[in-house]
Structures are given as C-alpha cells and as structure tokens.
Scaffold this active site. Structure first.
Site, mmCIF file in Angstrom:
data_model
loop_
_atom_site.group_PDB
_atom_site.id
_atom_site.type_symbol
_atom_site.label_atom_id
_atom_site.label_comp_id
_atom_site.label_asym_id
_atom_site.label_seq_id
_atom_site.Cartn_x
_atom_site.Cartn_y
_atom_site.Cartn_z
ATOM 1 N N LYS A 151 0.835 -1.215 0.000
ATOM 2 C CA LYS A 151 0.000 0.000 0.000
ATOM 3 C C LYS A 151 0.864 1.257 0.000
ATOM 4 C CE LYS A 151 -4.209 -1.900 0.379
ATOM 5 N NZ LYS A 151 -5.544 -2.100 0.811
ATOM 6 N N LYS A 167 -3.285 -10.198 -6.750
ATOM 7 C CA LYS A 167 -4.566 -10.516 -6.118
ATOM 8 C C LYS A 167 -5.704 -9.707 -6.754
ATOM 9 C CE LYS A 167 -5.898 -8.495 -2.184
ATOM 10 N NZ LYS A 167 -6.433 -8.178 -0.866
ATOM 11 N N LYS A 190 -10.549 -5.014 -4.784
ATOM 12 C CA LYS A 190 -11.624 -4.075 -5.089
ATOM 13 C C LYS A 190 -11.097 -2.675 -5.340
ATOM 14 C CE LYS A 190 -13.528 -4.349 -0.579
ATOM 15 N NZ LYS A 190 -12.536 -3.977 0.454
HETATM 16 P P1 ATP Z 1 -8.600 -3.531 -1.030
HETATM 17 O O1 ATP Z 1 -8.497 -4.050 -2.406
HETATM 18 O O2 ATP Z 1 -9.488 -2.341 -0.892
HETATM 19 O O3 ATP Z 1 -7.326 -3.439 -0.291
HETATM 20 P P2 ATP Z 1 -9.464 -6.081 -0.280
HETATM 21 O O4 ATP Z 1 -10.622 -6.444 -1.111
HETATM 22 O O5 ATP Z 1 -8.170 -6.692 -0.569
HETATM 23 O O6 ATP Z 1 -9.416 -4.554 -0.241
HETATM 24 P P3 ATP Z 1 -10.875 -6.366 2.281
HETATM 25 O O7 ATP Z 1 -12.091 -5.737 1.875
HETATM 26 O O8 ATP Z 1 -10.417 -5.834 3.558
HETATM 27 O O9 ATP Z 1 -9.654 -6.316 1.271
HETATM 28 O O10 ATP Z 1 -11.031 -7.936 2.350
HETATM 29 C C1 ATP Z 1 -12.098 -8.594 2.934
HETATM 30 C C2 ATP Z 1 -11.861 -10.079 2.928
HETATM 31 O O11 ATP Z 1 -11.751 -10.567 1.590
HETATM 32 C C3 ATP Z 1 -10.546 -10.470 3.619
HETATM 33 O O12 ATP Z 1 -10.787 -11.610 4.417
HETATM 34 C C4 ATP Z 1 -9.624 -10.824 2.487
HETATM 35 O O13 ATP Z 1 -8.678 -11.786 2.854
HETATM 36 C C5 ATP Z 1 -10.585 -11.362 1.448
HETATM 37 N N1 ATP Z 1 -10.053 -11.169 0.096
HETATM 38 C C6 ATP Z 1 -9.787 -9.991 -0.504
HETATM 39 N N2 ATP Z 1 -9.335 -10.180 -1.751
HETATM 40 C C7 ATP Z 1 -9.297 -11.527 -1.940
HETATM 41 C C8 ATP Z 1 -8.918 -12.360 -3.043
HETATM 42 N N3 ATP Z 1 -8.487 -11.853 -4.181
HETATM 43 N N4 ATP Z 1 -9.023 -13.709 -2.906
HETATM 44 C C9 ATP Z 1 -9.481 -14.233 -1.747
HETATM 45 N N5 ATP Z 1 -9.859 -13.512 -0.678
HETATM 46 C C10 ATP Z 1 -9.774 -12.172 -0.757
#
Ligand code: ATP
Ligand code: LTN
Length: 330
Positions: free
Chosen positions: A113, A195, A198
């Site tokens: 980040k 990964k 969002k």
């Molecule tokens: P950002 O992209 O805004 O950093 P994010 O989507 O990675 O956000 P969170 O919204 O905090 O992160 O994630 C919520 C849950 O979704 C967490 O348990 C995270 O481990 C899971 N998660 C996020 N992205 C993935 C992915 N690509 N595959 C599997 N699990 C995911």
C-alpha cells in the site's frame, strides 16, 4: 458447552469482488449457526486510503446490505460498523504500545500500500494491523475467517495476544485463522500474479458481486490466459488455474474434475460456461441486495441495535485491559 466466537471484517473501500466473496464472505453465514459471530464493516481501516466521504458513507451501508444478502442474519450474528464502537480505537492504542516498529514494517500489505500510494504514506497504514488485532481481540474471537492474504496479519494478532498475556496476565484468547483451500486467493483477471482487489483501477481485472450477467461474461471471455492452449491445472498456466479455481468455488467440483470436462479443448467453451455459472451463482444475492439496500430504515435500525450488542462485549474486554495495564478506575 459454550459456543466459540468468530470475528471478521471487510473494508467498505469500494465495490466488493468475487475474491472477497469466495475468500471470506461466503463462509460468514455458514458459521453463524455454530458460533457467536461478529461481522464488522471496518470503516476506520478504509480511511488509511483516500476516500470520498459521501462514497464511504454509501459503501458502508451497501456493505451492510450485502452482508445480509449473502445470508448473514442480524438477529443471529452481530453485524455492525467499526466506527460505532469506540472500544476498537481504545484497545488499538494500548496494543500500539506493545507493537514493534520492525515487525509492522515487515507487513506485506503495508509495503504494497505504501508503494501504491506514494503521496499518502500515512501512519494509519503502518498501524493498520494493530487496529485489526484490536478488532479481533476485543471480542475474544477463537476463529477468524479470511482470505490467505490476511494470514500474516493474523500471525501478528496472535503475537500481540501472547505478548500481552505474558506481560500482564492471561487476558486474550489467541485466535486462529480459517482460510479456505480453494478461493483463498482469487487473482486478477488481467494479471494472474496479482490478487483480485476491489481497489484495482482497472475494472476489467475484477468481477464485482453486483456485476450484471453481460459484464461477467465479457470479463471472463477477455481474462488473460496463455498461448499454450492446452487445458491443464498447473502453475505454468496461472491465468487458467485462477479461472479453474473460480469454477471450482462456484460449482463445488474439484479442479481435476473440471479438467476432465474440458480436456483436449481450447478455452472457449470453458470460459463461456464459467461466465454463466458465476452470473447464475451471484443472481440470488443481487436480488436480495437490491431489496435490502432500498430499505434504509431497516438498515439504520440494524446498525443501531447491533452496535449496542457489540459495545457490550467490547466494554467487558476493554475494562479488563485498562485494569491490567494500571489505569486508575474509580
Ligand atoms: P482492497 O483491495 O481495498 O485493499 P481487499 O478487497 O483486498 O481490499 P478487504 O475488503 O479488507 O480487502 O477484504 C475482505 C476479505 O476478503 C478479507 O478476508 C480478504 O482476505 C478477502 N479477500 C480480498 N481479496 C481476496 C482475493 N483476491 N481472494 C481471496 N480472498 C480475498
Ligand atoms: N485487514 C483486513 C480487513 C480487516 C479484518 C479485520 C479481517 C480489518 N479488521 C478483522 C478480519 C478480522 C483486510 O484488509 N482484508
């Protein structure tokens, strides 16, 4: 026997992807029969990245509605917003004083980040995992369902719990992560080494839970695969492997069963059928979401009632912590 406790949180930092769903949220409702569950909209975490205030407000309520649409029952589970329960920030402060700079600076998510946001290297990004530890430890959670990207943060949480317990006296339950085998890490459709996230600026790299059928089919059709053109499930074909993982999560079939179905073909029919499978799988959630999100009064009521339930449990832990560290309490 007393029920064990589950805690998890999702940031309202944009539209949720199928990565969020397959890695974490789909399990939330399944756990609520057997455990005392706390599911949080972690709005305080999300301001470590620049947010537009009006959008953050809308995304927070939208995430509440989505939680309910995926089957979380707000009468069974405690479903609330982090900023409504000030004990999260209060415990985070105490935990800051037993967190080490060296360990926090090794966190992968922090390093990512920081490099993605060179103009906003704020201290909140650095102490982000300490606030996350506070979220979990405040409720004495035994289990934390998360995607595999959060494993390191869970290890830190365990370290902090043990450090506090050793320094003062046993206070916190040391939590364990629940990470799914398949779906624990869904990758970007445009770059299978990254990964699915969002906050990715390229909308074609992610399938959002609320995407319509056409968008889903189009994005999967254009997903990056490889020029090998043979249907296999192996590390050398990471794009295809990711799509097979998604297929597996939505169909319940194992990867080799899926390979059996499409062996000897190129990727055309597979991609087409995967698009339909994902769209069909998301449709019932989308329909429920639309109904719930339209009912703002209902959502407001849930927020208020559940924040009170969360506060009750949180205060119990915080009082203990304040006493142990030596804060005078009349
Ligand atoms: P950002 O992209 O805004 O950093 P994010 O989507 O990675 O956000 P969170 O919204 O905090 O992160 O994630 C919520 C849950 O979704 C967490 O348990 C995270 O481990 C899971 N998660 C996020 N992205 C993935 C992915 N690509 N595959 C599997 N699990 C995911
Ligand atoms: N850090 C997590 C979101 C998060 C969380 C939590 C997950 C904040 N607090 C507590 C589980 C438990 C993320 O970025 N995915």
């Amino acid at each position: 026997m007393e029920k064990k406790t589950v805690f998890s949180g999702v940031q309202p930092s944009g539209d949720l992807t199928i990565g969020n769903y397959l890695g974490a949220i789909q399990y939330f409702s399944r756990l609520q029969e057997e455990y005392n569950c706390y599911y949080c909209v972690v709005d305080m975490h999300s301001i470590t990245i620049n947010q537009v205030p009006a959008e953050l407000r809308k995304n927070s309520l939208s995430l509440m509605a989505l939680y309910i649409a995926t089957g979380i029952d707000p009468d069974k589970s405690v479903l609330y917003m982090q900023s409504h329960v000030p004990e999260h920030a209060q415990l985070a402060w105490v935990l800051n004083t037993i967190s080490y700079m060296g360990q926090l600076s090794r966190m992968t998510q922090y390093k990512e980040k920081i490099s993605k946001n060179p103009d906003n290297q704020n201290v909140g990004l650095f102490t982000y995992p300490v606030l996350m530890a506070a979220d979990i430890l405040l409720y004495q959670a035994d289990f934390v369902p998360v995607g595999s990207d959060q494993k390191q943060h869970l290890e830190l949480t365990r370290d902090l719990a043990e450090r506090f317990n050793n320094k003062y006296s046993p206070t916190f339950v040391v939590p364990e992560p629940l990470i799914p085998d398949s779906g624990g890490r869904i990758m970007s459709l445009k770059d299978p080494s990254a990964k699915m996230s969002k906050s990715d600026e390229d909308e074609s790299a992610s399938i959002y839970i609320l995407d319509n059928t056409d968008a889903i089919i189009r994005k999967i059709k254009r997903a990056v695969t490889d020029s090998i053109g043979e249907f296999n499930y192996r590390d050398e074909q990471p794009g295809l492997m990711n799509l097979i993982n998604i297929y597996s999560s939505f169909s319940g079939l194992k990867p080799d069963e899926i390979v059996g179905r499409y062996e000897g073909e190129n990727y055309g029919r597979f991609k087409e059928e995967l698009g339909i499978l994902v769209a069909e799988g998301l449709k019932p959630i989308q329909e429920r979401y639309n109904e719930i999100f339209a009912d703002k009064e209902y959502l407001q009521k849930i927020c208020k009632q559940n924040a009170e339930r969360a506060s009750y449990a949180a205060q119990k832990t915080l009082r203990k912590v304040y006493k142990k560290v030596g804060f005078y309490q009349p």
